[in-house]
Design a protein around this motif. Structure first.
Motif, PDB file in Angstrom:
ATOM      1  N   ASN A   1      52.650  24.273  53.392  1.00 21.34           N
ATOM      2  CA  ASN A   1      51.361  25.352  53.775  1.00 21.34           C
ATOM      3  C   ASN A   1      51.059  26.534  52.201  1.00 21.34           C
TER       4      ASN A   1
ATOM      5  N   TYR B   1      43.310  21.752  53.588  1.00 18.94           N
ATOM      6  CA  TYR B   1      43.067  22.732  54.887  1.00 18.94           C
ATOM      7  C   TYR B   1      41.954  24.200  54.471  1.00 18.94           C
TER       8      TYR B   1
ATOM      9  N   HIS C   1      46.720  16.821  61.468  1.00 18.89           N
ATOM     10  CA  HIS C   1      46.215  15.685  60.153  1.00 18.89           C
ATOM     11  C   HIS C   1      46.565  13.775  61.011  1.00 18.89           C
TER      12      HIS C   1
ATOM     13  N   ASP D   1      42.000  27.062  55.771  1.00 18.35           N
ATOM     14  CA  ASP D   1      42.391  27.718  57.269  1.00 18.35           C
ATOM     15  C   ASP D   1      41.534  28.923  57.960  1.00 18.35           C
TER      16      ASP D   1
ATOM     17  N   LYS E   1      49.184  21.317  62.568  1.00 20.31           N
ATOM     18  CA  LYS E   1      48.413  21.003  61.684  1.00 20.31           C
ATOM     19  C   LYS E   1      48.795  19.173  61.659  1.00 20.31           C
TER      20      LYS E   1
ATOM     21  N   ASN F   1      38.683  27.094  60.100  1.00 28.22           N
ATOM     22  CA  ASN F   1      39.029  27.041  60.709  1.00 28.22           C
ATOM     23  C   ASN F   1      38.545  25.155  60.229  1.00 28.22           C
TER      24      ASN F   1
ATOM     25  N   CYS G   1      38.757  21.832  57.638  1.00 29.32           N
ATOM     26  CA  CYS G   1      39.971  20.868  56.761  1.00 29.32           C
ATOM     27  C   CYS G   1      38.402  19.778  55.995  1.00 29.32           C
TER      28      CYS G   1
END
Length: 137
Positions: free
Chosen positions: A124, A36, A81, A38, A77, A41, A43
Motif C-alpha cells: 500500500n 492502483y 489482483h 485508488d 485488493k 477506483n 488500476c
C-alpha cells in the motif's frame, strides 16, 4: 466488480531455433503486478510472461502486457489482483497461440492459470500513477 477497460501488448520476443521434430519440455514464468489509482477506483495490471525449454533448447517466448481496469470501492485488493489477472490471461493465451501458429509451428495453447489469492502481496505504500494518463495510450 472488476472491469477490463482495455489491454495492449508492450513487447513480444520469440526465438525458435530448434530443429523440426524436437520435443520441447516447456516451462512458464509469470510475474504480475498491479498499480492502483485508488482515488479513481482504477488500476493497471502489468503481466510479464515467459516460456522456455527446461532442457535449454533455443526456444523462448516472452510477452509483456498491460491492462487497465475499473473496480468498485468495496473490492479487496487481493480480489482485484486475482480477478484482473483472470480477465487478462485469455488475451495472453490467444497471443501465444497466434504467434506460434504464424511462425510455422503448431499453435501452442498454454494451460489456464489461476493466481492463488493467498500468495498475493499488496504494497500500500507504493508510489502510484498520478491518474493523468493511461498506459494504453
Amino acid at each position: 466488480m472488476i472491469e477490463l477497460k482495455g489491454y495492449k501488448i508492450n513487447s513480444i520476443s520469440f526465438e525458435n531455433k530448434v530443429p523440426n521434430g524436437t520435443e520441447l519440455k516447456l516451462q512458464n514464468q509469470v510475474k504480475y503486478n498491479v498499480n492502483y489509482i485508488d482515488a479513481e477506483n482504477r488500476c493497471v495490471g502489468i503481466l510479464d510472461f515467459r516460456i522456455t525449454d527446461s532442457d535449454m533448447n533455443p526456444f523462448e517466448i516472452r510477452i509483456e502486457m498491460v491492462a487497465e481496469f475499473n473496480y468498485t470501492a468495496d473490492e479487496e485488493k487481493t480480489d482485484i489482483h486475482t480477478g484482473s489477472f483472470d480477465q487478462m490471461f485469455p488475451f495472453l493465451r490467444q497471443a501465444v497461440n497466434t504467434l506460434t501458429s504464424v511462425s510455422g509451428m503448431p499453435g501452442l495453447l498454454i494451460p489456464i492459470m489461476k493466481l492463488d489469492k493467498n500468495s498475493v502481496s499488496v504494497n500500500n505504500n507504493a508510489g502510484g500513477d498520478d491518474g493523468e494518463s493511461s498506459p494504453l495510450n
